[in-house]
Design a protein around this motif. Sequence first.
Motif, short mmCIF file in Angstrom:
data_model
loop_
_atom_site.label_atom_id
_atom_site.label_comp_id
_atom_site.label_asym_id
_atom_site.label_seq_id
_atom_site.Cartn_x
_atom_site.Cartn_y
_atom_site.Cartn_z
N GLN A 62 -48.24 29.62 -22.80
CA GLN A 62 -47.34 28.84 -21.96
C GLN A 62 -48.07 27.65 -21.34
O GLN A 62 -47.53 26.54 -21.29
CB GLN A 62 -46.74 29.72 -20.86
CG GLN A 62 -45.69 28.99 -20.02
CD GLN A 62 -45.04 29.91 -19.00
OE1 GLN A 62 -45.34 31.09 -18.92
NE2 GLN A 62 -44.14 29.34 -18.20
N GLU A 63 -49.30 27.86 -20.88
CA GLU A 63 -50.08 26.76 -20.32
C GLU A 63 -50.35 25.70 -21.39
O GLU A 63 -50.28 24.49 -21.11
CB GLU A 63 -51.41 27.27 -19.77
CG GLU A 63 -51.27 28.13 -18.52
CD GLU A 63 -52.63 28.57 -18.01
OE1 GLU A 63 -53.62 27.85 -18.23
OE2 GLU A 63 -52.70 29.65 -17.39
N ALA A 64 -50.69 26.14 -22.59
CA ALA A 64 -50.95 25.20 -23.67
C ALA A 64 -49.69 24.38 -23.98
O ALA A 64 -49.75 23.16 -24.19
CB ALA A 64 -51.42 25.94 -24.92
N ARG A 65 -48.53 25.05 -23.98
CA ARG A 65 -47.28 24.36 -24.26
C ARG A 65 -46.95 23.35 -23.18
O ARG A 65 -46.44 22.25 -23.46
CB ARG A 65 -46.14 25.39 -24.38
CG ARG A 65 -44.83 24.80 -24.83
CD ARG A 65 -44.92 24.28 -26.26
NE ARG A 65 -43.85 23.38 -26.58
CZ ARG A 65 -43.71 22.76 -27.75
NH1 ARG A 65 -44.62 22.97 -28.70
NH2 ARG A 65 -42.72 21.95 -27.98
N GLN A 66 -47.25 23.68 -21.93
CA GLN A 66 -47.00 22.74 -20.84
C GLN A 66 -47.82 21.47 -21.00
O GLN A 66 -47.33 20.36 -20.73
CB GLN A 66 -47.32 23.42 -19.50
CG GLN A 66 -46.30 24.46 -19.08
CD GLN A 66 -46.71 25.21 -17.82
OE1 GLN A 66 -47.89 25.23 -17.47
NE2 GLN A 66 -45.75 25.82 -17.15
N LEU A 67 -49.07 21.61 -21.44
CA LEU A 67 -49.91 20.44 -21.67
C LEU A 67 -49.36 19.59 -22.82
O LEU A 67 -49.37 18.35 -22.76
CB LEU A 67 -51.35 20.86 -21.96
CG LEU A 67 -52.20 21.22 -20.75
CD1 LEU A 67 -53.51 21.87 -21.18
CD2 LEU A 67 -52.50 19.98 -19.91
N GLN A 68 -48.89 20.25 -23.87
CA GLN A 68 -48.28 19.52 -24.98
C GLN A 68 -47.06 18.74 -24.52
O GLN A 68 -46.89 17.55 -24.84
CB GLN A 68 -47.86 20.49 -26.08
CG GLN A 68 -48.94 20.87 -27.06
CD GLN A 68 -48.38 21.73 -28.17
OE1 GLN A 68 -48.35 22.96 -28.07
NE2 GLN A 68 -47.91 21.10 -29.22
#
Length: 520
Positions: free
Chosen positions: A302-308
């Motif tokens: 989820q954190e990775a997706r937020q950065l994307q």
Amino acid sequence: MSEQRLPVPDDFRTGLAELGQDAYALAWVAGDSRLTAWAEPAPRVGESGIARPGADLTRITLQEVTHGPHETLRRWVELDDGVQHLAIFTAKADGLREHTPGELATHLVHDPADDQAQLTDLLAGWLYRRNAQAPQGLELGWITAAAAWTCHMRALSAYPPFVVLAQSLQRAGEQDESITDLVVDTGLRIADLLDRLESPFRPRADLIDMWHAVETLSADVPILADTADWLLDQISLRDAPAQQLRAVLEPDISDYLRDQSAGGHSPDVTLPALDAPRAAQLATARETVRAYTTAAYAGREQEARQLQDAFPVPGRALATSGPAALWRQKSATARDAVEDLTAQRAATTAEDSTDYFADPELLHAQTAYLAAREGQLLLLHDALGRLAFPASAPRDLPKALAPVAAAQTQRRVIEAFGTLERAAQALDGQLHYQRQRPVPAHQRATAGTETELLTRTRAALEPLTAAVLPLDQENIRSRVQEAMSRPAAPVAGLTPVPVTHTESHARAQNADPDAVGVHR
């Protein structure tokens, strides 16, 4: 022995060579701050890499000069604190050569004139300190000590020789076979990991496994921190979203990269460092890509997706806009950026490229990067073209849309740079670099034009940045005070009826005691 702690002089190698063949330099080496080195070869664990051609010698702080391997190893063991990297150098005809403590220990083991008992005591004392100074203590401290041994003394042995380990355990008051097995097993596992690290072919799954292992140890064995970062960068180079994120966030430093290339300048020309504003943006970009990669491969999807989602990838345009085409026509740096991108694409898709078979994940990520970077460069050049060459409103444009068309310049600048402030920083940095750099032969006819163009563009950006007031704490407080002190305007058509305090109190007394808001 000459003890000091000074920056390394320009003639460091020559001065060290003049002290004799047995002269060694002990120097503290700071971390590598090169922000453009994504595809560097794997670091040799235990070495700083400072002796490689083209290394930045400003990272070195000289501690002292010693003579002979025995004195050098003794001083290294005494000075090593387990945190900073203390490197060992000698001067050779073709440059510096870096030595690990394990190499010196190996030389002394095979030297019949050296006192082997004294050497064993020296190494046992160092191993004991690495355990005693480990933050975890107990058995975990011995894991830290074993990892440090493998990193520094691997040239001698993958794990501490039993005679060295026995003396260390005796100093710690721990005569336990389980600890001996733990140290040996840890040393063998780390040695195997380092062997895999030096393999020429590393699939992403293998890189991820190695990164997890090294990252766990790097907090307690700081010499592994650079290796952990290198592994993380290698993973991101094989991850398409990470490379798209990099393509969006990195500033254009084509002028700097072209100067650093082999044909950029003659060898005797001193080139300036990358300007501070763009270096800071480059560092932020790498930090963000690493944060994404860490989240993506540490189970925090989820954190990775937020950065994307925070930094959308620009679409690939079918045609170059008029402002972008005009900017590329006038700016030599912009043309260099486009040419470099075209060359990278050609090298990536060449028929003789080994990436098709050796590392398809790397090829896929490179392709994603180049596509995203092409879109990002088009955004940058379009925004700069609109600033430098503002166009008048189209003749048949409806009057109601005139302010909308005028606002496109600011919108495109924000879309390309993120904020107006970042755009100003990038232009200021590029201007500063242009004024410092020696003019390359292929740009002598356009160097003055490039500086004038950037100056003009920066001036055009100034009114936009001046119109945006920062909402800091003082600014917000002053606005609130201004609003509070402004008299309220009466509402048209309504005449307020004055109510005295006595009347309001009587109304409250006569009201229903159960009514909300009435308290006796």
